[in-house]
Design an enzyme around this catalytic site. Structure first.
Site, mmCIF file in Angstrom:
data_model
loop_
_atom_site.group_PDB
_atom_site.id
_atom_site.type_symbol
_atom_site.label_atom_id
_atom_site.label_comp_id
_atom_site.label_asym_id
_atom_site.label_seq_id
_atom_site.Cartn_x
_atom_site.Cartn_y
_atom_site.Cartn_z
ATOM 1 N N HIS A 184 0.868 -1.289 0.038
ATOM 2 C CA HIS A 184 0.129 -0.076 0.129
ATOM 3 C C HIS A 184 0.782 1.432 -0.044
ATOM 4 O O HIS A 184 0.349 2.398 -0.024
ATOM 5 C CB HIS A 184 -0.865 0.018 1.269
ATOM 6 C CG HIS A 184 -2.150 -0.882 1.162
ATOM 7 N ND1 HIS A 184 -3.284 -0.558 0.584
ATOM 8 C CD2 HIS A 184 -2.189 -2.081 1.494
ATOM 9 C CE1 HIS A 184 -4.276 -1.412 0.568
ATOM 10 N NE2 HIS A 184 -3.672 -2.563 1.199
ATOM 11 N N LYS B 222 -9.423 13.800 3.797
ATOM 12 C CA LYS B 222 -8.632 12.648 3.821
ATOM 13 C C LYS B 222 -7.881 12.869 5.017
ATOM 14 O O LYS B 222 -7.753 13.931 5.840
ATOM 15 C CB LYS B 222 -7.883 12.481 2.569
ATOM 16 C CG LYS B 222 -7.178 13.752 2.257
ATOM 17 C CD LYS B 222 -6.119 13.692 1.092
ATOM 18 C CE LYS B 222 -7.129 13.707 -0.256
ATOM 19 N NZ LYS B 222 -7.039 12.281 -0.971
ATOM 20 N N ARG B 223 -7.018 11.706 5.555
ATOM 21 C CA ARG B 223 -5.974 11.892 6.569
ATOM 22 C C ARG B 223 -5.150 13.266 6.334
ATOM 23 O O ARG B 223 -4.906 13.362 5.067
ATOM 24 C CB ARG B 223 -5.105 10.665 6.845
ATOM 25 C CG ARG B 223 -5.726 9.574 7.502
ATOM 26 C CD ARG B 223 -6.516 9.842 8.724
ATOM 27 N NE ARG B 223 -5.678 10.044 9.665
ATOM 28 C CZ ARG B 223 -5.036 9.148 10.631
ATOM 29 N NH1 ARG B 223 -5.356 7.804 10.530
ATOM 30 N NH2 ARG B 223 -4.152 9.582 11.368
ATOM 31 N N LYS C 264 -0.029 14.499 1.434
ATOM 32 C CA LYS C 264 -1.394 14.550 0.847
ATOM 33 C C LYS C 264 -1.577 16.181 0.474
ATOM 34 O O LYS C 264 -2.755 16.611 -0.072
ATOM 35 C CB LYS C 264 -2.432 14.192 1.548
ATOM 36 C CG LYS C 264 -2.521 12.564 1.651
ATOM 37 C CD LYS C 264 -3.502 12.222 2.599
ATOM 38 C CE LYS C 264 -3.559 10.730 2.685
ATOM 39 N NZ LYS C 264 -4.307 10.040 1.591
ATOM 40 N N THR D 16 -8.800 6.286 -2.631
ATOM 41 C CA THR D 16 -10.224 5.905 -2.931
ATOM 42 C C THR D 16 -11.051 7.130 -2.544
ATOM 43 O O THR D 16 -12.191 6.911 -2.990
ATOM 44 C CB THR D 16 -10.617 4.742 -1.852
ATOM 45 O OG1 THR D 16 -10.077 5.061 -0.684
ATOM 46 C CG2 THR D 16 -9.832 3.205 -2.460
ATOM 47 N N LYS E 280 -14.697 7.854 -4.698
ATOM 48 C CA LYS E 280 -15.944 8.286 -4.125
ATOM 49 C C LYS E 280 -16.515 9.698 -4.524
ATOM 50 O O LYS E 280 -17.692 9.700 -4.813
ATOM 51 C CB LYS E 280 -15.873 8.289 -2.403
ATOM 52 C CG LYS E 280 -15.372 6.909 -1.838
ATOM 53 C CD LYS E 280 -15.230 7.195 -0.356
ATOM 54 C CE LYS E 280 -14.187 5.825 0.269
ATOM 55 N NZ LYS E 280 -13.567 6.310 1.389
HETATM 56 C C1 PLP Z 1 -12.252 6.629 1.674
HETATM 57 C C2 PLP Z 1 -11.586 7.160 2.999
HETATM 58 C C3 PLP Z 1 -10.252 7.389 3.318
HETATM 59 C C4 PLP Z 1 -9.367 7.335 2.291
HETATM 60 O O1 PLP Z 1 -9.428 8.749 1.452
HETATM 61 P P1 PLP Z 1 -8.271 9.130 0.611
HETATM 62 O O2 PLP Z 1 -8.713 10.419 0.092
HETATM 63 O O3 PLP Z 1 -8.080 7.940 -0.518
HETATM 64 O O4 PLP Z 1 -7.051 9.182 1.224
HETATM 65 C C5 PLP Z 1 -10.289 7.894 4.519
HETATM 66 N N1 PLP Z 1 -10.964 7.913 5.356
HETATM 67 C C6 PLP Z 1 -12.471 7.707 5.280
HETATM 68 C C7 PLP Z 1 -13.394 7.800 6.164
HETATM 69 C C8 PLP Z 1 -12.769 7.117 3.981
HETATM 70 O O5 PLP Z 1 -14.054 6.971 3.736
#
Ligand code: PLP
Length: 808
Positions: free
Chosen positions: A352, A543-544, A549, A651, A655
């Site tokens: 990952h 995101k985190r 990022k 991911t 979404k």
């Molecule tokens: C999808 C998701 C992530 C991953 O987000 P990235 O933008 O790909 O880092 C992190 N936390 C939650 C709660 C998510 O649903």
């Protein structure tokens, strides 16, 4: 599929559960009572399906997938369960009769947040797809007493509160008191006639708690089996009988703390003994469990590989390799080579991350003390592997050192990724770019030896949760436009291309987005007190919080825009609301500082009367699955701006695009494949590409040059560094700015700044033309078919696990 009971009988069932299970008079039921009663109905149905499924799989001696993951970021269960059971409509009706809305009732459930972010959420999406595709499968993980911390913001600073999601119990787990295994630690090893005997020093019991994962459009379910650590009875009894209650309790705690808390991910290996124990704890219990199951159905373990595929979700469960070897060779006297061949036929591994600081290693001395026999097994695997490698390239010592499972450069450490690669028949990355980089960087030497082992499976997301459940408005519109089967065949979204000129469809698509934005605005007002205008562009970065990022690059753009608005307030500004959300690992000071900066900048901009509606900055607290379900459908613009080559896949990007947001992003991770699927003209790609990033690093990157040569950039950095947004403490962000200008700017924000800001101007131009924007948004939704986790799991099943999905 089971016919769902009509509302009348469902209503009766609710009353029955209120009366018999919850113990309240139905007329006096509170919302909490109601959510419990409804959940019990769904739970009972799931239980029935689980029992039937297990029976079928046992009888069919099915080949099963075992998915080992330290994290599962499940979120809430109720709505997903009702949807899978086909009970959504009826339940809503029954609740309405009792003057309650589904949304209010469902929001009473606490998230099961047994994960940090993307990796854990991927595991949860995969379980959903495995169940839906009818793959005989078990997910295995840890039943953390405390999951991902709850984030509160105090004066702009992140505060962490423990997530005691189990404090009132959870209705969704099925305790299996009879399923328990001993897990042993420490001690020493003796050898007699080539037989190793491990005399452990301590033992803990792993007890199983199951969550039933319902498939959609099928009666199939999957199981998530989580292990809880329990002190063996005899240990606390001994002290207890001696009257030493304090010691009895502390011994108990010492063992049971193994499953107490989820480790935070700050992309640095948690060099902690407890973490190593957690990893071994859940892996050992899971391997014992799968062997037990196998022996119930088969006379021996020779055919194990024909009936189980064990998948390692990152290296956290990699110790499973040594554990399976130990059980086969030591406990069951299988010859070493036979056991090793079996291992190689059983395991597969997903990587990952490429970031060297995030690759897991363990101190050899620590491993010797916690898992002495496993350490010996790893040494032997390593020796045989390196002998083999030396025959391939005699006299190439650096090659051997690079391949070794043991890093000898400082204190000796075990490279868990190398262990995973050596033991796995397939190793995959999570996007086309990432898988390519794996074989040219961190695993280049392995790929030279075993090119056939390396492959790609691009990540995916479940359309059930991330569209059907999170975005009712869009789901309904899709149902009317395409029929309902897109839930199981997401590629059908392609057919939206036929509706681009359908004025009624386009108008309704816009109406749905507008309603989702209003809902998000309400959530923002409720959680932050800030009123935002749903007519403005919702620019979403969730995101985190991590340097790679590049939330900070977004911040630089925000301040640029702020200064430009002040310089030219009369210009035709596209009103924007910039929305951030995300947690910082509690020990990651830079990330926490970024959160505070976002708040300070928000406070300044949001209260500057010269700016008005043109720009707002908000930070939505406590990002998690349920908060994401509110934010993502309301986004216009999706920020995916990691330094090229650093985001393995992402991911969140999928979404957001699936919910009709346009992406502004770098040429990184799955952004590249999103571009290929939605078309170049429907995505805003900017910045250095991976080879350019590498070339610039090699040539010598001098961020200060960008600072000195770009007046807008200089003005922004100077404003932040000089305390314009932190007048009460002018030096608060000087260090943060220094890491960019003077300390190498590792993630190259300054190099990408100009191209990012220019692309943001293009974003404005398109947003000014609502018909053009909505056209691109629809094309984004239409192009997202391949990003279903069903597609990903179908690829794993066919190419890696060699299991047959139960064709629907
Ligand atoms: C999808 C998701 C992530 C991953 O987000 P990235 O933008 O790909 O880092 C992190 N936390 C939650 C709660 C998510 O649903």
């Amino acid at each position: 599929m089971n016919a769902s009971p009509p509302p009348a009988s469902l209503s009766q069932l609710v009353d029955d559960h209120l009366l018999h299970t919850i113990g309240v008079e139905p007329r006096r039921a509170t919302p909490v009572d109601l959510v419990q009663a409804v959940s019990h109905i769904a739970r009972a149905e799931l239980s029935e399906r689980w029992v039937q499924n297990q029976e079928q799989e046992r009888n069919g001696k099915a080949r099963r997938v075992v998915y080992l993951s330290m994290e599962f970021l499940m979120g809430r269960t109720l709505c997903n369960a009702l949807a899978a059971l086909g009970l959504t409509q009826e339940t809503a009706t029954v609740l309405m009769q009792r003057a309650k809305s589904m949304e209010d009732i469902a929001s009473l459930e606490l998230d099961a947040a047994l994960g940090n972010g993307g990796l854990g959420r991927l595991a949860s999406c995969f379980l959903d797809s495995m169940a839906t595709l009818g793959l005989p499968s078990f997910g295995y993980g840890i039943r953390y007493e405390y999951g991902m911390f709850a984030q509160h913001i105090l004066n702009g600073c992140q505060m962490e509160n423990p997530d005691s999601w189990l404090k009132d119990g959870t209705i969704w787990e099925f305790p299996r008191p009879h399923i328990a295994y001993p897990v042993r630690f420490g001690g020493w090893v003796t050898h007699e006639n080539d037989v190793a005997r491990w005399a452990p020093a301590g033992e803990v019991t792993a007890k199983a708690y199951d969550m039933v994962i319902p498939g959609h459009g099928t009666d199939k379910v999957s199981t998530l089996r989580l292990w809880k650590a329990v002190a063996p009875d005899l240990i606390d009894l001994r002290a207890f009988n001696l009257g030493d209650y304090g010691r009895a309790a502390s011994t108990k705690n010492e063992y049971e703390n193994i499953s107490w808390v989820l480790y935070p991910n700050d992309s640095t290996p948690a060099g902690r003994e407890l973490r190593l124990k957690q990893e071994y704890f859940f892996v050992s219990a899971s391997i014992q469990d799968l062997i037990h199951r196998h022996l119930e159905e088969h006379p021996g373990l020779e055919n194990l590989a024909e009936h189980v595929a064990i998948h390692l979700n990152d290296t956290h469960p990699a110790i499973a390799v040594a554990e399976l070897m130990r059980i086969l060779h030591d406990d069951r006297a299988m010859p070493w080579n036979k056991a090793w061949n079996l291992c190689k036929a059983v395991f597969s591994y997903t990587n990952h991350t490429l970031m060297p600081e995030a690759l897991e290693t363990w101190d050899v001395a620590l491993m010797q003390s916690v898992l002495p026999r496993h350490m010996e097994i790893i040494f032997r695997i390593n020796k045989e592997f390196l002998d083999y490698a030396a025959r391939l390239r005699p006299n190439d010592k650096p090659f051997i050192q690079r391949l070794s499972l043991i890093d000898d450069s400082g204190e000796r450490r075990v490279r868990m990724a190398h262990l995973s690669v050596v033991a796995s028949h397939h190793i995959n990355g999570v996007s086309a770019l990432h898988s390519e980089l794996l074989t040219t960087t961190v695993f280049a030497d392995f790929a030279a030896i075993w090119p056939e082992r390396f492959t790609n499976v691009t990540n995916g997301i479940t359309p059930r949760r991330w569209l059907a459940q999170a975005n009712h408005g869009l789901a309904e519109l899709l149902d009317e436009t395409l029929g309902q089967t897109w839930r199981l065949h997401l590629e059908e979204l392609q057919r939206l291309h036929n509706h681009l000129a359908d004025i009624d469809f386009v108008r309704r698509f816009m109406t749905v987005k507008r309603a989702n934005k209003a809902r998000l605005a309400q959530h923002i007002a409720h959680t932050t007190g800030i009123e935002v205008n749903p007519e403005s562009m919702f620019d979403v970065h969730v995101k985190r919080i991590h340097e790679y990022k590049r939330q900070l690059l977004n911040v630089l753009h925000v301040v640029t825009r702020y200064q430009a608005i002040l310089a030219d307030p009369k210009a035709d500004w596209v009103p924007r609301t910039v929305i951030f959300a995300g947690k910082a690992a509690s020990s990651y000071q830079t990330a926490k500082s970024i959160i505070r900066l976002i708040h300070d900048i928000g406070t300044t901009i949001n209260n500057d009367p010269r700016v008005g509606d043109r720009l707002k900055v908000v930070f939505v607290p406590n990002y998690g699955v349920s908060v994401a379900e509110i934010i993502l459908p309301g986004a216009d613009l999706s920020e995916q701006i990691s330094t090229a080559g650093t985001e393995a896949s992402g991911t969140g990007n999928m979404k957001l695009a699936l919910n009709g947001a346009l992406t502004i992003g770098t040429d990184d991770g799955a952004n590249i494949e999103i571009r290929q699927n939605v078309g170049d003209e429907n995505i805003f790609i900017f910045g250095l590409k991976t080879p350019e990033v590498r070339a610039l690093r090699i040539a010598g990157y001098h961020p200060v040059d960008y600072y000195q040569q770009n007046p807008a950039l200089k003005a922004v950095l100077d404003a932040i560094a000089s305390g314009q947004f932190s007048p009460d403490e002018p030096d608060r962000y000087r260090g943060l700015v220094d890491t960019l200008v003077w300390q190498g700017d590792h993630y190259m924000l300054l190099a990408d700044y100009a191209s990012y800001v220019a692309m943001q101007t293009k974003v404005d131009e398109v947003y000014r033309q609502p018909e053009l924007w909505v056209n691109k948004a629809i094309r984004n939704v239409a192009g997202m078919g391949m990003f279903s986790s069903d597609r990903a799991i179908e690829e794993y099943a066919r190419r890696i696990w060699r299991v047959q999905p139960d064709l629907r």
